[in-house]
Design an enzyme around this catalytic site. Structure first.
Site: not given
Length: 423
Positions: A102-103, A129, A132, A171-172, A237-239
């Site tokens: 099968g697949t 996403g 990049t 982003e963003y 994204m707190a960095y």
């Protein structure tokens, strides 16, 4: 030391946080139920299986509530597609047969499904996403037709691969129009998730989240209240608060500003979280993102000082995996006002800003006091093991984690082994 009054305030805040997280999430926008405990989420990158040699089986699955599998790419017409089919579903791991009928799905997809079976509280979400691959989001979100294509394509991959939800990392959004289109895109995905669940999953609640910016230039464009209604989680994204683009060395992920050293804290997490809450996002939908890496600065006299270059890194210049830190000869220092740590070597004049286990514990206590929804880490391959693991430190500090079970029944997956539950 806290005064009696401050202790009382802290106790009230903690009780409010527990109360908020004891109640299932609901809204009129289709989010009917989500786990009542804290999230301890981590991004897993499909490129990590190569040079980094970090495989799905290396994940500390018993400590994680959500794996964010990254990344899928998106075309301008809204179609989602794999950027690495070998890593995603072709690579044969030990125990995988070349003679199956099968697949069938192999690669990370199969390995993550097997982990789900072994760890029923660990959910896996398809992340689309990333930095990049965000180029085509504006076009994909721009019309009802492309949004529908996006939603159907994303949910199609989710059910084929046996995942538990969708994570969108755009982003963003650049302006008000794109921000509104983002909401419409998310609403389309939510609707498609619910439609699929009603037809094939007994009404199960599949998850929807985004990776969200912590810089005001980006988050001030967002439609906070509308995002708060349609999403289960907003992974902040707190960095990346300081790096090669900065004029001075700075903290990568500090909680607060430091008025005595403003050059070191151009951004801070507390301001970002408050902006989301003030804008109408329920606090317990905000998940605090934390880095499992450090950002380096060369030829500097210290934090908040000029520098010259960022130097090399583990995989790209200026970025060091947490498991490589601190370097030999460097001393770890922490800014108790900003709540940020770094290492410094006076002989090489290299400074690297990164989170320590103690700082993770501080952040977990802080987010509990704020009534936030948990933690998220970027990304799994850079982690240490044992008592120095940031993921483990978060797991221990959070205590009551989300215990909702993952979903295993995908009767219309195009892969026979997932359709059969790997049995």
């Amino acid at each position: 030391m806290l005064s009696f009054v401050k202790k009382s305030i802290a106790l009230v805040a903690a009780l409010q946080a527990v109360t908020a997280l004891a109640t299932p999430i609901s809204s009129e926008a289709g989010v009917e139920k989500r786990g009542s405990g804290f999230a301890n989420a981590v991004y897993f990158t499909n490129w990590g299986i190569y040079g980094r040699n970090f495989q799905p089986a290396d994940l500390p699955a018993s400590e994680i509530t959500h794996v964010l599998y990254s990344f899928m790419n998106v075309r301008a017409d809204g179609t989602i597609f794999s950027g690495d089919t070998y890593a995603d579903y072709e690579k044969h791991y030990a125990g995988d047969s070349w003679n199956d009928v099968g697949t069938n799905a192999y690669g990370c997809v199969k390995q993550l499904y097997l982990l789900k079976k072994q760890n029923r509280n660990m959910k896996v979400m398809l992340s689309i996403g990333g930095w990049t691959w965000s180029t085509n989001f504006p076009a994909a979100a721009s019309s009802a037709a492309t949004r529908k294509t996006f939603a159907q394509s994303a949910v199609g991959f989710m059910k084929d691969w046996g995942f538990d939800g969708i994570d969108i990392d755009w982003e963003y959004p650049a302006d008000a129009t794109q921000a509104q289109n983002m909401v419409l895109l998310l609403q389309a995905v939510r609707s498609e998730l619910d439609s699929y669940a009603a037809q094939y999953a007994k009404g199960h609640h599949f998850l929807l989240s985004i990776a969200a910016p912590a810089g005001p230039d980006n988050y001030n464009k967002l439609k906070f209240a509308e995002l708060g209604k349609v999403l289960d989680y907003i992974n902040l994204m707190a960095y990346d608060y300081a790096g090669s683009w900065s004029n001075y060395t700075g903290h990568d992920a500090n909680i607060y500003a430091n008025p005595q050293n403003p050059n070191a804290t151009p951004y801070n997490t507390d301001d970002a979280v408050q902006a989301y809450i003030n804008g109408g996002v329920p606090a317990n939908k905000i998940v605090l993102g934390m880095p499992i890496y450090g950002r380096s600065f060369q030829q500097t006299e210290g934090i908040g000082k000029p520098y010259n270059g960022i130097g090399s890194g583990s995989w790209e210049n200026g970025i060091w995996d947490y498991k490589a830190l601190p370097k030999a000869g460097a001393t770890v220092k922490c800014d108790d006002t900003a709540k940020g740590c770094y290492s410094y070597d006076p002989s090489t004049k290299e400074l690297i800003s990164f989170d320590t286990p103690a700082m993770i514990s501080t952040k977990v206590s802080w987010l509990k006091g704020k009534g936030l929804g948990g933690t998220m880490f970027w990304e799994a391959s850079a982690s240490k093991k044992g008592s120095d693991s940031l993921i483990s430190t978060s797991h221990q500090g959070l205590g009551s984690q989300d215990s909702t079970q993952n979903y295993l029944d995908y009767p219309n997956s195009k892969y026979d082994n997932i359709k059969k539950g790997m049995n």
